[in-house]
Design an enzyme around this catalytic site. Structure first.
Site, mmCIF file in Angstrom:
data_model
loop_
_atom_site.group_PDB
_atom_site.id
_atom_site.type_symbol
_atom_site.label_atom_id
_atom_site.label_comp_id
_atom_site.label_asym_id
_atom_site.label_seq_id
_atom_site.Cartn_x
_atom_site.Cartn_y
_atom_site.Cartn_z
ATOM 1 C CB ILE A 383 47.109 36.908 37.038
ATOM 2 C CG1 ILE A 383 46.406 38.244 36.776
ATOM 3 C CG2 ILE A 383 47.246 36.647 38.543
ATOM 4 C CD1 ILE A 383 45.003 38.366 37.310
ATOM 5 C CG ASP A 402 47.534 28.309 30.112
ATOM 6 O OD1 ASP A 402 47.488 29.341 30.799
ATOM 7 O OD2 ASP A 402 46.843 28.163 29.066
ATOM 8 C CG ASP A 485 39.535 38.772 45.679
ATOM 9 O OD1 ASP A 485 39.134 39.449 46.653
ATOM 10 O OD2 ASP A 485 39.838 39.272 44.584
ATOM 11 C CD GLU A 490 32.214 38.422 43.166
ATOM 12 O OE1 GLU A 490 32.233 39.576 42.696
ATOM 13 O OE2 GLU A 490 33.151 37.617 43.043
ATOM 14 C CG HIS A 513 35.819 40.529 42.631
ATOM 15 N ND1 HIS A 513 34.920 39.940 41.780
ATOM 16 C CD2 HIS A 513 36.959 40.698 41.901
ATOM 17 C CE1 HIS A 513 35.479 39.773 40.588
ATOM 18 N NE2 HIS A 513 36.724 40.225 40.648
ATOM 19 C CB ILE A 514 39.572 43.903 47.051
ATOM 20 C CG1 ILE A 514 39.841 42.831 48.101
ATOM 21 C CG2 ILE A 514 38.313 44.679 47.361
ATOM 22 C CD1 ILE A 514 40.336 43.367 49.409
ATOM 23 N N GLY A 515 41.089 41.738 44.600
ATOM 24 C CA GLY A 515 42.432 41.335 44.168
ATOM 25 C C GLY A 515 43.103 42.424 43.342
ATOM 26 N N GLY A 516 42.338 43.024 42.457
ATOM 27 C CA GLY A 516 42.931 44.018 41.558
ATOM 28 C C GLY A 516 42.660 45.446 41.991
#
Ligand SMILES: NC(=O)c1ccc[n+]([C@@H]2O[C@H](COP(=O)([O-])OP(=O)(O)OC[C@H]3O[C@@H](n4cnc5c(N)ncnc54)[C@H](O)[C@@H]3O)[C@@H](O)[C@H]2O)c1
Length: 630
Positions: A383, A402, A485, A490, A513-516
């Site tokens: 991502i 990273d 998100d 949750e 939690h709808i990013g994907g």
């Protein structure tokens, strides 16, 4: 001596997925003003004829009158039908090659389009029994050869009588007229073919319901190379997995059933007993207890990204390969992140809710373009890297950090520490994975390092951010806006309320939690995971498996492939090779990979193996699972 076997096969909706006259109607009526009404009527007539509710001749006459078809339309029809041959027929072309002397197509359709289609698969032209059209002088189809028995009611029965086949006769078809052959005592068995259509009054009459040609071949114990019993691979797909997955797995010949919800531990423990492949999403928990009942399970498809819901240790211990869809929704998350960055830089969340409350607040204060701003990406994986590319394309200046050495894409600049990145960025976006060391990766100390008025996004995992610290920093104005998100806690279902101390903060976009979660991602997942499972079953390849050592294997040619999964202990390969050499099996390829728990060995041998080899391979100490591909 064994009786000769004759195979009588229907054409429309059996050999092909469609009814040819319906397709002809689409072609001949393409420009007709009553096209829709006529096509609907055609379909009704076909169905009433097939179901036995309307006499055949009457249905045929009415259909031809509606069609308005001409000879010149037939070429196009044949072209279309060629792409509509039933998939299990194509898959089993060897059956037609080998048994062409005993295969007959008996149809109430028309030779003009049947012959070019069935001869492609090796059926003999003289074994096609069907009607023929009659044309007027301008080539318009005006009727059919009335003398042909197949144009009359009970035509198939009369045709079979006149053929006088000696031996056993098996009829495969989807219609009532196919059943009538058996009812008249002219066939030993009638197989209702349901790959394309299911007609209930026909199913009731069948000796066997045959979801594909594979099932028929399996029942007839035909040559193993022909009837590789894929239909015996039972697949259970839960949680409303995208229909593409079902289609792909069915096309492969597997016996697929679906269920729209998740199952609890007890239900799944029962259901899983004869399942070879299980497909789940995030709500089904695949626990040790469930797996104890999963004696036939060889692969699990997690039609999602995460695999926390699966006891991977237990899967690997039992030799069950697990596959997920690690980057099928990458793009979806990235698009949401981009959208949120723009919204937050413009202060839109507050403007939008003010408008809903009736407040007009036209002002440029605190509203900025994103062009030239510094985006700091923490976690440059699937991502993060994709976001880097898109963000740069719309004018952001990208920095990333990273833990691993990662190739900088485009003009992105690598930071050597998180601290460096936090100090530089106008916008900080988190895309790290959910490992436990990342708990509270961003807390009070990290917020303090950020620039004043920074924008902050977390679309990765909830526990990565100290929520109380985020709240304080938003209230103080240090963080100008945030997009969140994912949350440490949750709700498990849409029925549970959402509780969070972040609720009500200004310039904050919160999403569940709808990013994907997009249709495109669902389609991607539905296509990706079955591909991996099919590859694993067909070749043994484990690329992208979450729990198995990853092995990419060549396609097997002229060899048998033996797949041995064992506990990772010394000496097992030597033992395998010993068994093979004792039985004179020549190894043409061998591939091995291990992880901490298991060893995965693929051995290709060039000659027929006997049952003894298989028995001995299975009893090698430490064996978890053994299977032979061909
Ligand atoms: N919001 C959603 O709906 C949604 C959808 C898909 C994925 N995700 C989440 O997004 C995150 C990223 O997914 P991905 O597919 O890019 O994963 P990935 O595994 O490809 O990338 C994660 C990267 O983060 C790096 N990393 C881990 N810890 C780090 C740290 N402390 N500091 C710096 N780098 C670190 C890793 O080395 C890796 O390169 C995951 O947490 C995933 O669960 C969320």
């Amino acid at each position: 001596m064994k009786n000769t076997r004759h195979f009588v096969i229907d054409f429309d909706s059996t050999f092909t997925q469609v009814e040819a006259l319906d397709v002809l109607g689409e072609i001949s009526l393409a420009e007709h003003e009553e096209k829709e009404e006529r096509l609907k009527e055609l379909e009704n007539l076909t169905n009433s004829g097939m179901a036995g509710d309307l006499s055949f001749r009457e249905s045929l006459e009415k259909r031809l009158a509606l069609l308005n078809a001409e000879e010149k339309h037939l070429g196009k029809l044949v072209d279309r039908l060629k792409s509509k041959i039933s998939t299990s027929f194509i898959r089993n072309k060897e059956f037609f090659d080998e048994y062409h002397e005993n295969i007959y197509i008996i149809s109430n359709g028309f030779k003009e389009f049947i012959v070019p289609i069935v001869t492609e698969l090796g059926v003999k032209e003289e074994h096609v029994f069907a009607n023929t059209f009659r044309y007027d002088e301008n080539g318009k189809i005006i009727g059919f050869d009335q003398d042909n028995v197949l144009s009359s009611n009970n035509g198939k029965v009369e045709m079979l009588k006149s053929m006088d086949l000696q031996g056993d006769v098996y009829v495969i078809g989807d219609g009532y007229t196919d059943y009538e052959i058996k009812a008249a005592g002219l066939a030993n068995k009638f197989y209702a073919f349901t790959e394309n259509v299911e007609r209930h009054n026909v199913l009731d009459k069948a000796d066997h319901i045959t979801p594909s040609l594979d099932e028929f071949l399996y029942l007839h114990k035909m040559n193993k190379a022909i009837s590789y019993p894929k239909n015996r691979i039972k697949v259970l797909l839960l949680e409303g997995i995208h229909e593409d997955a079902e289609k792909i797995l069915k096309n492969e010949g597997y016996n697929v059933s679906t269920y729209s919800g998740a199952l609890d531990e007890e239900e799944l423990s029962e259901m899983i007993k004869d399942i070879s492949v299980l497909g789940i999403r995030s709500k089904t928990r695949l626990t040790k207890k469930v797996l104890e009942n999963a004696n036939r399970l060889i692969a699990v498809g997690a039609f999602c990204i995460g695999t926390n819901q699966i006891d991977l240790q237990e899967c690997v211990r039992r030799g069950i390969a697990v596959f997920n869809a690690p980057f099928s929704n990458t793009r979806s998350v990235v698009e949401l992140a981009i959208g949120e960055i723009i919204f937050l830089m413009r202060g839109l969340p507050d403007r939008i809710s003010e408008m809903h409350r009736g407040t007009w607040n036209k002002s440029a204060s605190g509203s900025n373009e994103i062009r030239g701003k510094k985006l700091g990406i923490v976690g440059y994986g699937n991502i993060g890297a994709q976001l880097s590319v898109l963000a740069e394309a719309i004018g952001l200046d990208v920095y990333y950090y990273d833990l691993m050495e990662k190739l900088a894409l485009g003009n992105a600049t690598k930071c050597s520490s998180l601290e460096e990145l936090l100090k530089k960025a106008d916008i900080v976006s988190l895309h790290v994975d959910g490992r436990k060391e990342n708990q509270n990766l961003i807390g009070e100390k990290e917020f303090a390092l950020m620039k004043d008025n920074a924008i902050f996004l977390n679309l990765s995992r909830g526990h990565v951010v100290d929520i109380a610290a985020l709240k304080r920093n938003m209230e103080s104005g240090k963080i100008k806006g945030a997009g969140v998100d994912v949350f440490p806690q949750e709700p498990k279902t849409n029925q549970e309320p959402f509780e969070s101390e972040l609720r009500g903060l200004p310039n904050l976009i919160m999403t569940p939690h709808i990013g994907g979660s997009t249709q495109e991602a669902q389609v991607n997942i539905g296509n990706f995971v079955p591909g991996k499972i099919i590859e694993y079953i067909n070749t043994g390849s484990t690329t992208n498996s979450v729990d198995f050592p990853n092995l990419q294997l060549p396609i097997l040619e002229n060899a048998h492939r033996l797949i041995h999964i064992h506990h990772n202990r010394p000496g097992i390969i030597a033992h395998i090779n010993n068994v093979l050499s004792q039985h004179d099996c020549n190894i043409v390829g061998q591939y091995l990979k291990t992880n901490e728990q298991i060893g995965y060995v693929i051995t290709d041998i060039d000659k027929a193996y006997n049952e003894e080899v298989i028995r001995e391979m299975k009893t090698i100490e430490g064996t978890i699972r053994f299977r032979v591909l061909y």
